[in-house]
Scaffold this motif. Structure first.
Motif, mmCIF file in Angstrom:
data_model
loop_
_atom_site.group_PDB
_atom_site.id
_atom_site.type_symbol
_atom_site.label_atom_id
_atom_site.label_comp_id
_atom_site.label_asym_id
_atom_site.label_seq_id
_atom_site.Cartn_x
_atom_site.Cartn_y
_atom_site.Cartn_z
ATOM 1 N N LEU A 67 -1.964 15.001 -0.125
ATOM 2 C CA LEU A 67 -0.522 14.950 -0.399
ATOM 3 C C LEU A 67 0.177 14.424 0.852
ATOM 4 N N VAL A 68 0.991 13.409 0.688
ATOM 5 C CA VAL A 68 1.683 12.811 1.824
ATOM 6 C C VAL A 68 3.079 12.407 1.397
ATOM 7 N N SER A 78 0.731 7.781 5.756
ATOM 8 C CA SER A 78 -0.537 7.043 5.712
ATOM 9 C C SER A 78 -1.694 7.966 5.348
ATOM 10 N N LEU A 79 -2.706 7.366 4.749
ATOM 11 C CA LEU A 79 -3.961 8.041 4.467
ATOM 12 C C LEU A 79 -5.088 7.035 4.638
ATOM 13 N N ARG A 80 -6.266 7.544 4.947
ATOM 14 C CA ARG A 80 -7.455 6.698 5.018
ATOM 15 C C ARG A 80 -8.510 7.268 4.081
ATOM 16 N N LEU A 81 -8.863 6.492 3.087
ATOM 17 C CA LEU A 81 -9.880 6.904 2.132
ATOM 18 C C LEU A 81 -11.246 6.375 2.561
ATOM 19 N N SER A 82 -12.274 7.136 2.221
ATOM 20 C CA SER A 82 -13.652 6.728 2.487
ATOM 21 C C SER A 82 -14.458 6.800 1.207
ATOM 22 N N GLY A 134 -0.031 -6.077 2.373
ATOM 23 C CA GLY A 134 0.740 -5.777 3.566
ATOM 24 C C GLY A 134 0.800 -4.302 3.907
ATOM 25 N N ARG A 135 0.324 -3.442 3.001
ATOM 26 C CA ARG A 135 0.356 -1.999 3.252
ATOM 27 C C ARG A 135 -1.039 -1.393 3.317
ATOM 28 N N MET A 179 -4.335 3.154 4.002
ATOM 29 C CA MET A 179 -3.103 3.026 3.223
ATOM 30 C C MET A 179 -1.920 3.431 4.081
ATOM 31 N N ASN A 180 -1.029 2.494 4.350
ATOM 32 C CA ASN A 180 0.156 2.737 5.152
ATOM 33 C C ASN A 180 1.407 2.563 4.309
ATOM 34 N N ASN A 181 2.502 3.117 4.792
ATOM 35 C CA ASN A 181 3.786 2.997 4.083
ATOM 36 C C ASN A 181 3.627 3.343 2.606
ATOM 37 N N LEU A 182 3.040 4.481 2.358
ATOM 38 C CA LEU A 182 2.771 4.888 0.982
ATOM 39 C C LEU A 182 4.052 5.119 0.203
ATOM 40 N N LYS A 183 3.982 4.818 -1.087
ATOM 41 C CA LYS A 183 5.123 4.963 -1.984
ATOM 42 C C LYS A 183 4.748 5.916 -3.116
#
Length: 121
Positions: free
Chosen positions: A11-12, A17-21, A66-67, A83-87
């Motif tokens: 949850l953000v 930002s999040l980083r998935l693996s 771009g994100r 994942m940056n600038n999440l919406k």
């Protein structure tokens, strides 16, 4: 048979930002182009990003360009999605899979359990 295990969701707040693996096993990982897909409630699963086995060719859905950044570590049999600038509209369950030559169609019939990404406004 390939096994895919996704992790890193959470949850953000919007803008975060999040980083998935995605850890893959069971086949020669480095042979395959890999992709990240997502499925939001009530919607079909869609491609988000993909890259070639060497990482030199990438594909991004217009909605994430771009994100989001896809990358991979073949030595670790792992593909990542930064994942940056999440919406809020990025909220979905995220999955990884190998992709076909069009870079948008999944290759394997089996899927992992996915990882939930929830973006609050």
């Amino acid at each position: 048979q390939v096994q895919l295990v996704e992790s890193g969701g959470g949850l953000v707040q919007a803008g975060g930002s999040l980083r998935l693996s995605c850890a893959a096993s069971g086949r020669t990982f480095s042979m395959y182009s890999m992709g990240w897909f997502r499925q939001a409630p009530g919607k079909e699963r869609e491609i988000v990003a993909a890259n070639s086995w060497s990482g030199d060719r990438t594909y991004y859905a217009d909605s994430v360009k771009g994100r989001f950044t896809i990358s991979r570590d073949n030595a670790k049999n792992t593909v990542y999605l930064q994942m940056n600038n999440l919406k809020p509209e990025d909220t979905a369950v995220y999955y990884c899979n190998a992709v076909r030559s069009d870079y948008t169609t999944s290759l394997f019939d089996s899927w992992g359990q996915g990882t939930q990404v929830t973006v609050s406004s």
